[in-house]
Design an enzyme around this catalytic site. Structure first.
Site, PDB file in Angstrom:
ATOM      1  N   ARG B   8      48.838  35.721  31.379  1.00 28.77           N
ATOM      2  CA  ARG B   8      47.757  35.021  32.103  1.00 28.77           C
ATOM      3  C   ARG B   8      47.972  33.517  32.141  1.00 28.77           C
ATOM      4  NH1 ARG B   8      42.625  34.066  28.075  1.00 28.77           N
ATOM      5  NH2 ARG B   8      43.707  34.566  26.148  1.00 28.77           N
ATOM      6  N   SER B  35      39.178  31.783  30.981  1.00 26.66           N
ATOM      7  CA  SER B  35      39.916  32.965  30.509  1.00 26.66           C
ATOM      8  C   SER B  35      41.119  33.284  31.395  1.00 26.66           C
ATOM      9  CB  SER B  35      38.996  34.180  30.469  1.00 26.66           C
ATOM     10  OG  SER B  35      37.936  33.960  29.579  1.00 26.66           O
ATOM     11  N   GLU B  56      32.078  39.826  41.940  1.00 26.43           N
ATOM     12  CA  GLU B  56      33.484  40.094  42.284  1.00 26.43           C
ATOM     13  C   GLU B  56      33.639  40.729  43.663  1.00 26.43           C
ATOM     14  OE1 GLU B  56      31.912  41.212  39.601  1.00 26.43           O
ATOM     15  OE2 GLU B  56      32.692  39.946  37.996  1.00 26.43           O
ATOM     16  N   PHE B  81      37.278  44.415  36.747  1.00 25.80           N
ATOM     17  CA  PHE B  81      36.335  44.074  37.812  1.00 25.80           C
ATOM     18  C   PHE B  81      37.051  43.931  39.159  1.00 25.80           C
ATOM     19  CE2 PHE B  81      34.801  41.825  33.876  1.00 25.80           C
ATOM     20  CZ  PHE B  81      33.992  42.873  33.469  1.00 25.80           C
ATOM     21  N   HIS B 107      43.662  40.080  31.762  1.00 27.08           N
ATOM     22  CA  HIS B 107      42.982  40.971  30.820  1.00 27.08           C
ATOM     23  C   HIS B 107      43.132  42.433  31.211  1.00 27.08           C
ATOM     24  CE1 HIS B 107      41.482  37.054  29.811  1.00 27.08           C
ATOM     25  NE2 HIS B 107      40.788  37.502  28.794  1.00 27.08           N
ATOM     26  N   ARG B 165      46.028  39.399  28.584  1.00 29.64           N
ATOM     27  CA  ARG B 165      45.374  38.382  27.769  1.00 29.64           C
ATOM     28  C   ARG B 165      46.203  37.988  26.543  1.00 29.64           C
ATOM     29  NH1 ARG B 165      42.383  38.967  22.923  1.00 29.64           N
ATOM     30  NH2 ARG B 165      41.134  37.111  22.513  1.00 29.64           N
TER      31      ARG B 165
END
Lengths: 285, 311
Positions: B8, B35, B56, B81, B107, B165
């Site tokens: 990420r 994040s 989203e 999502f 993630h 992540r």
């Protein structure tokens, strides 16, 4: 003669009314030939779509990718027949193509497909999403500093989709005053009355609560549509939603307010009767 | 000890570099800028960054609308999502009209860790792979991720890039050249092909070393583009070894394991073992604990290889 050249409002209204009759005639004809499709919500939107395509929007059918054009997004994509009729009448493709609606190898899909049909700005059909794409378009056009406007037609049943309200909040947050929504409020969805299934009332209060300017009109009075679009143009710092009260199946006596004609084609006999009724209302534009 | 970086981290870095190069790049975020690391792009290009909030579905459909105006949209959020909640927006507004939207969620997989099953996608590769025309890329490390994110801008149409992540050991360096659609043989071997994707590539290389000490010569192929699958490279490896272990941090249903099995059933049937998550949801825990619990370690790959080669 084009609508832009008409200075006198009464003549303009008559011109647009005749065009709307042409669109309605084509809708009945093409859905009848296709033997499937959605006539009810196409007829309820005919006056709105006519006023947009033949007066309000700047667009060039001979140069469909003109970057400064205004955009129209049919978020209630099942009303594809009214869009196709408007596109053919504008000159995006030959009128005979309309009679191939929903047939294999036709560029006229059951729901609008931007990669197949000239003049379709984005593929729609899954409810709620077109509205959200229109917000994205308005944002993109503003990023580029263009003064193009985006018009999107949503349904009342469609307004039950959560994404409508996600997009509504985003558009208000970003003050997208180049965006105009029009709600085709005929109070009917497939399973019955919107008010009896999951009511969207008080919808005229909901849109301002979401940060939009709202205008309520009779969606079959061309003069009111014209005035509302003018008003929307004058509103700065927020998007506008025009709540257009309409009648499902408008201008065909046996289709008006009949839920079944949401997604059912008329029979050959019904087609003849409907076309005769439309012709009896006045000249076709 | 090699360098450890999360894939990420490549996202924000690559976006900033792309932002300087391409004025038409727009980044959409759904309340996870720190994040997903898109905050780096936000700081550099605030006028081309839009936080859509916790919405989203709207983010994906808006990305499609933006793409019609000539923008190249990068959209983020967590993989659950982006591919789950917004699946139909990705399918109907982005992929069906072949719009230029790059879906790069972070993630993914169980290495999300303590957040648990609600946030751990084991289905995202399957969901994206089944959409007609969607390119699916699962980078093996930070460097491949960065190259893939940057190269995606030149791919016309939708691209899905799966990012993680957890910090994982790097395999490549800045000189690595990522080619979309090309699988890369990282280690030559004769007895078994280990076809790995994502963070399992590192485990595959470790497994091949261990197997070598046990007298088994394993070939390791990094299949970072799962769709379109590099049939030529995979078949040339499998025709040589005749046995395949597929390794992925994803359900064994619908991911690389399925893609490879589909290919080999039709073109070159050989024994295939799938190392992945066996039709289960994840759970809370540290990434290393979870990889062990779900059978996603180098030793799990080695065991599968040993079983196959014992025929």
């Amino acid at each position: 003669m084009t609508a832009k050249a008409i200075a006198d409002k009464r003549t303009l209204v008559e011109y647009l009314e005749a065009k709307a009759r042409r669109l309605r005639w084509d809708i009945i004809k093409m859905v009848g030939l296709a033997r499937s499709g959605h006539p009810g919500g196409s007829l309820s939107a005919a006056d709105i779509v006519t006023t947009l395509f033949f007066h309000e929007m700047k667009h060039k059918p001979e140069n469909k990718n003109w970057p400064d054009r205004d955009r129209f997004v049919l978020s209630k994509g099942h009303a594809a027949p009214v869009l196709y009729a408007a596109l053919a009448e504008s000159g995006y493709f030959p009128r005979e193509d309309l009679w191939t609606l929903r047939k294999i190898d036709s560029h006229l899909q059951g729901h609008p497909d931007m990669r197949k049909t000239p003049g379709v700005e984005i593929s729609t059909g899954s409810l709620g999403m077109g509205f959200s794409t229109a917000v994205g378009m308005a944002l993109g056009l503003r990023l580029d500093g263009r003064n193009s406007r985006v018009y999107t037609l949503i349904g009342d049943g469609e307004s039950q989709e959560g994404i409508i309200w996600e997009a509504a909040m985003f558009a208000a947050q970003h003050k997208l005053d180049n965006l105009v929504g029009i709600l085709d409020y005929n109070n009917m969805q497939i399973d019955g009355l919107v008010s009896e299934i999951v009511d969207i009332q008080p919808v005229v209060a909901k849109w301002p609560a979401f940060g939009w300017h709202v205008i309520e009109i009779n969606g079959h009075k061309v003069e009111q549509i014209l005035d509302a679009l003018d008003e929307a143009r004058s509103i700065k710092g927020k998007p506008t939603m025009i709540v257009a009260n309409t009648i499902k199946g408008k201008c065909v006596s046996f289709m008006e307010r009949v839920v079944d004609f949401h997604g059912k084609a008329p029979t050959d006999e019904e087609v003849d009767k409907a076309l005769a009724e439309i012709e009896a209302l006045g000249p076709l534009g | 000890m090699s360098e450890k970086r999360a894939t990420r981290e490549a996202y924000g870095e690559a976006l900033v570099e792309l932002g300087h190069e391409y004025p038409n790049i727009v980044v959409l975020e759904a309340d996870l800028a720190k994040s997903t690391t898109t905050i780096k792009f936000k700081k550099e290009f605030p006028e081309r960054f839009f936080d859509c909030g916790v919405a989203e579905q709207n983010m994906m459909a808006m990305a499609a609308g933006l793409a019609t105006t000539g923008k190249v949209c990068y959209t983020g959020s967590f993989a659950i999502f982006a591919t789950g909640r917004a699946f139909e927006q990705v399918r109907n507004t982005i992929s069906y009209p072949k719009l230029n939207v790059k879906i790069c969620p972070t993630h993914a997989g169980i290495t999300v860790g303590p957040d648990g099953a609600s946030h751990q996608t084991v289905e995202d590769i399957a969901l994206m792979r089944v959409i007609p025309g969607m390119m699916v890329i699962v980078p093996a490390d930070f460097y491949e991720a960065k190259k893939a994110i940057k190269v995606a801008v030149e791919v016309e149409g939708p691209v899905f890039i799966r990012l993680g992540r957890a910090a994982v050991p790097t395999i490549f360096d800045d000189s690595y050249n990522f080619v979309p659609g090309k699988a890369v043989r990282l280690r030559e071997g004769q007895d078994v092909s280990i076809l790995a994707t994502g963070i399992m590539v590192g485990a595959g290389l470790k497994s091949a070393e261990d197997l070598g000490r046990q007298g088994i010569s394993a070939e390791v192929v990094n299949v970072s583009t799962i769709k379109p699958l590099d049939e030529e490279t995979i078949l040339s490896s499998v025709e040589k070894t005749g046995k395949v272990v597929v390794a992925e941090e994803h359900s064994i249903i619908g991911g690389l394991g399925s893609a490879v099995a589909e290919l080999l059933c039709e073109k070159h049937p050989v024994p295939v073992a799938r190392v992945g998550i066996k039709d289960q949801f994840g759970r809370s825990g540290e990434p290393a604990e979870l990889l062990k619990h779900y059978g996603l370690t180098s030793e799990d790959i080695s065991q599968a290889a040993r079983q196959l080669t014992a025929y």
